[in-house]
Enzyme design. Structure first.
Site, PDB file in Angstrom:
ATOM      1  CG  HIS A 128      -1.962   0.983   1.309  1.00 46.51           C
ATOM      2  ND1 HIS A 128      -1.734   2.298   1.657  1.00 46.51           N
ATOM      3  CD2 HIS A 128      -3.307   0.890   1.082  1.00 46.51           C
ATOM      4  CE1 HIS A 128      -2.874   2.964   1.641  1.00 46.51           C
ATOM      5  NE2 HIS A 128      -3.847   2.139   1.295  1.00 46.51           N
ATOM      6  CG  ASP A 205       0.214  -2.335   6.100  1.00 50.75           C
ATOM      7  OD1 ASP A 205      -0.737  -2.384   6.904  1.00 50.75           O
ATOM      8  OD2 ASP A 205       0.132  -1.810   4.977  1.00 50.75           O
ATOM      9  CD  GLN A 208      -7.034  -4.365   3.609  1.00 53.43           C
ATOM     10  OE1 GLN A 208      -8.005  -5.115   3.695  1.00 53.43           O
ATOM     11  NE2 GLN A 208      -7.154  -3.076   3.364  1.00 53.43           N
ATOM     12  CE  LYS A 231      -7.459  -0.007   5.683  1.00 48.38           C
ATOM     13  NZ  LYS A 231      -8.369   0.347   4.583  1.00 48.38           N
ATOM     14  CB  CYS A 374      -3.674   3.193  -1.699  1.00 48.43           C
ATOM     15  SG  CYS A 374      -4.707   4.625  -1.314  1.00 48.43           S
TER      16      CYS A 374
END
Length: 419
Positions: A128, A205, A208, A231, A374
């Site tokens: 991302h 990261d 998600q 999220k 993104c």
């Protein structure tokens, strides 16, 4: 004797989400844009409203009742993040505005002090922008070199290539755990192990993955992990950085101001203790408290149960999309049981622009995302300008997928007639 079919998880929890019970363009809302942001259960809405209505006050240092209550709830929420990712201490959890700020915190605080010309940063082509641009900015300023891990033929993280790229010159490996476009789930534990063998630090990261998978930072052994509240059923404007305590202790503050100090004089200042030395200024108090309510909600359901149900949704989604021959889906295919990837599908439909496709789906009440999500470098790597993306969460149902696929077929048929 008539057997009563047991409700799915999605059917059981839909009543908790007020926004899902509305119509869009004369159709029941089918929300399949969860990789961009999730919807909020009533308990989260109540938590943020309750803060502002009954004990709105600034946190820390206040002696009066409202401030004490706000501080207590604010720090309780931090402890819930600790439990959610199995960290060791509240001192390892830094509140940030979002995951992008968390990555920038590491880049500016740790990166500026530890990277030199010729040092290497290992990323992947699927990152991302939030996990790309801060490192590109840092490399430009320090002279560090960025290397990118590509994809396998199955459009997954090329672990074998990673092993050839990593070397003692590598000082940082920063990778996502779950791709918001490809849906692949990267082997972050194995990536971390190899990176540490070469002396590199690792940032994960997890924006998600956190809403969908059980995460254990001690098992992964990463040095930092970033997450985004919106999220995972929480509000916008709140995220967090996890960092190993000894590393956070060694890092300088990212921002200066109130809250992050120990003592201040005209000659200088001392930093506050962790985690406060990285939290300058009045924080997003209501948002942090509501994030705690969201984590309570998710933990009550159980991430294992959420993941298992989403695998079922994944299998059903791909089965239904297999009846739409005009589309190309990106990322690895799931197993028959829906294992091996996230409950999302990024796709293109020949010459039909994803924005046009998304607009027609919206006319049928179906919300999907279109664009580059993104991840412009990834789309260039895939040789596609943009994609449409349908992404599920645990409050989605088989009926949502049915409605989406019907609307998708109708939209494609419309464009065929127009061409």
């Amino acid at each position: 004797m008539t057997l009563i079919k047991e409700k799915t998880l999605g059917e059981k929890v839909r009543g908790d989400f007020p926004i899902l019970h509305q119509e869009v363009n004369g159709h029941p809302l089918v929300y399949l844009d969860n990789a961009a942001t999730s919807q909020k259960p009533q308990v989260v809405l109540d938590a943020i409203q309750n803060y502002y209505q009954t004990y709105n006050s600034n946190v820390h240092r206040g002696i009066h009742t409202l401030s004490a209550k706000a501080t207590d709830e604010y720090e309780k929420a931090r402890q819930k993040v600790v439990e959610f990712i199995n960290a060791d201490s509240y001192q390892e959890i830094i509140y940030t505005r979002n995951a992008s700020e968390a990555v920038n915190l590491v880049a500016y605080s740790w990166g500026w002090e530890n990277l030199r010309a010729g040092d290497e940063i290992i990323l992947s082509v699927m990152e991302h922008h939030s996990n790309l641009v801060p490192w590109q900015m840092l490399a430009k300023k320090t002279g560090a070199v960025i290397k990118y891990v590509g994809l396998t033929a199955n459009q997954e993280f090329d672990f074998e290539e990673f092993k050839t790229l990593i070397s003692p010159q590598a000082k940082l490996v920063a990778v996502l755990q779950m791709s918001n476009v490809l849906g692949c789930i990267n082997p972050v534990k194995e990536i971390t192990e190899i990176a540490h063998q070469c002396g590199a630090k690792v940032l994960i990261d997890a924006c998600q993955s956190l809403p969908h998978l059980p995460i254990n930072v001690k098992e992964i052994d990463c040095d930092w992990l970033v997450g985004s509240g919106h999220k995972m059923c929480g509000p916008t404007g709140i995220g967090f950085l996890y960092g190993k305590r000894e590393i956070l202790e060694s890092m300088s503050p990212f921002l200066g101001g109130g809250e992050m100090i120990g003592e201040v004089s005209l000659e200088g200042f001392t930093c506050g203790e962790l985690p406060h030395k990285f939290e300058a200024g009045t924080p997003a108090i209501g948002e942090a408290i509501a994030l705690g309510a969201a984590l309570d909600y998710l933990m009550k359901i159980g991430l294992d149960k959420i993941h298992a149900y989403e695998q079922e949704l994944t299998a059903y989604l791909f089965k239904k999309l297999s009846d739409v021959p005009e589309i190309t889906i990106y990322g690895p295919p799931p197993t028959a049981e829906g294992k091996g990837r996230a409950a999302l599908a990024s796709f293109s439909a020949g010459e039909i622009h994803p924005n046009d496709l998304s607009m027609l789906l919206n006319d049928s009440g179906v919300a999907v995302r279109s664009g580059h999500h993104c991840t412009q470098p990834l789309h260039k790597y895939l040789k596609v300008n943009s994609t449409a993306r349908a992404s599920c969460y645990f409050y989605n149902t088989h009926e949502d997928i049915d409605a989406f696929v019907v609307a998708l077929k109708e939209a494609i048929a419309f464009f065929k007639q127009m061409s």
